[in-house]
Design an enzyme around this catalytic site. Sequence first.
Site, mmCIF file in Angstrom:
data_model
loop_
_atom_site.group_PDB
_atom_site.id
_atom_site.type_symbol
_atom_site.label_atom_id
_atom_site.label_comp_id
_atom_site.label_asym_id
_atom_site.label_seq_id
_atom_site.Cartn_x
_atom_site.Cartn_y
_atom_site.Cartn_z
ATOM 1 N N LYS A 53 0.756 -1.380 -0.056
ATOM 2 C CA LYS A 53 -0.319 0.209 0.106
ATOM 3 C C LYS A 53 0.825 1.653 0.389
ATOM 4 O O LYS A 53 0.407 1.940 -0.088
ATOM 5 C CB LYS A 53 -0.806 0.366 0.873
ATOM 6 C CG LYS A 53 -2.240 -1.004 1.059
ATOM 7 C CD LYS A 53 -2.550 -1.429 2.252
ATOM 8 C CE LYS A 53 -4.290 -2.720 2.026
ATOM 9 N NZ LYS A 53 -4.089 -2.750 3.498
ATOM 10 N N GLN A 97 -5.199 -2.166 9.839
ATOM 11 C CA GLN A 97 -4.474 -3.286 8.774
ATOM 12 C C GLN A 97 -5.252 -4.295 10.046
ATOM 13 O O GLN A 97 -5.009 -4.314 10.953
ATOM 14 C CB GLN A 97 -3.381 -3.218 8.565
ATOM 15 C CG GLN A 97 -3.105 -5.046 8.107
ATOM 16 C CD GLN A 97 -3.724 -4.600 6.078
ATOM 17 O OE1 GLN A 97 -3.681 -3.509 5.971
ATOM 18 N NE2 GLN A 97 -3.969 -5.988 6.485
ATOM 19 N N ASP A 120 -11.524 1.876 3.548
ATOM 20 C CA ASP A 120 -12.135 0.776 3.398
ATOM 21 C C ASP A 120 -13.822 0.471 3.014
ATOM 22 O O ASP A 120 -14.607 -0.690 3.684
ATOM 23 C CB ASP A 120 -11.446 -0.656 3.937
ATOM 24 C CG ASP A 120 -10.704 -1.400 3.148
ATOM 25 O OD1 ASP A 120 -11.445 -1.649 1.802
ATOM 26 O OD2 ASP A 120 -10.543 -2.799 3.687
#
Length: 286
Positions: A53, A97, A120
Amino acid sequence: MKIIDGKLISSEIKQKIKDEIQSKMIDKKKPVPTLACIIVEGNPASEVYVASKEKACTACSMKSKIVRLKKDTSEETLFNTIEKLNNDEEISGILLQLPLPNGIDSVKATNRILPSKDVDCLTYENLGALFSSKKVIAPCTATGIIEMLKHEKIQIAGKRAVVLGRSLLVGKSVANLLEQENATVTICHSKTENIKELSKQADILVVAIGKPKFVTKEFVKKGATVIDVGINRIDGKIVGDVDFDDVKKVCGYISPVPGGVGPMTVACLMQNTLTLHKNKSKGGKR
Ligand code: NAP
């Protein structure tokens, strides 16, 4: 049979993002998007994902900020870290994460992220918007799958889609997006009876269960599109949930692992970060 090249499609998406950031932000001396990734140490796979990322941010001319927390970090420390990033004007999007260590409630933690920075799309507010078709963004993996299908001009509307897996992160989200694209969608899970027969009805079969090579050609209708989301590590090699060599004998399109959905997820993360950044600049809801 055609292999859907997620690496190629994702690099096209990242190039477009880079061009937009260059012309609309860097050239005009405006701030560029910044993605913050919080990683709790101790999970080697998470380290790999966060590194990719960070690399993608650089490729898109975005900034990234990696916040590392110790393996034995407390829930309170994690929540305070999220709060700090929520209040940091420079941060456009925050990614926590997953998975988190035992003892930290990941749903509670995710919902500490401001919806306007929830890159997300996993906060209850953003999921609610997604499921009521009022979305600003959608979860990255689900978005990446739709982008792949559209790039290959695979018809979704009116088609029968079957999704194996019902997690919020992947299965439920992609099923929802497919339904919004006017597919008729069936979701299967670990308690589903006749999963092979149901899968075989699919024009588009999305597999997200985390079981290596689970789907064989007996699950697949001739000419169907098969999207493999699975990432499983076996003897140091990454394999999907689909038995690629077997399924390629019958399908029309197939996404490989690696080089399929994985890079698309990262490209859509970049896209979501840019969208949230632009939304913030327009004075979007915080
Ligand atoms: P998850 O939260 O563990 O969910 C797995 C789902 O699969 C559950 O709904 C489970 O059913 C279902 N399932 C498990 N075994 C099954 C079986 N034998 N038959 C039918 N359904 C079964 O996993 P996830 O986060 O959705 O991830 C799924 C896979 O995708 C993993 O390999 C993960 O690493 C990968 N992934 C890849 C990306 C990417 O970018 N490529 C992104 C995210 C995840 P129940 O609900 O009944 O338990």
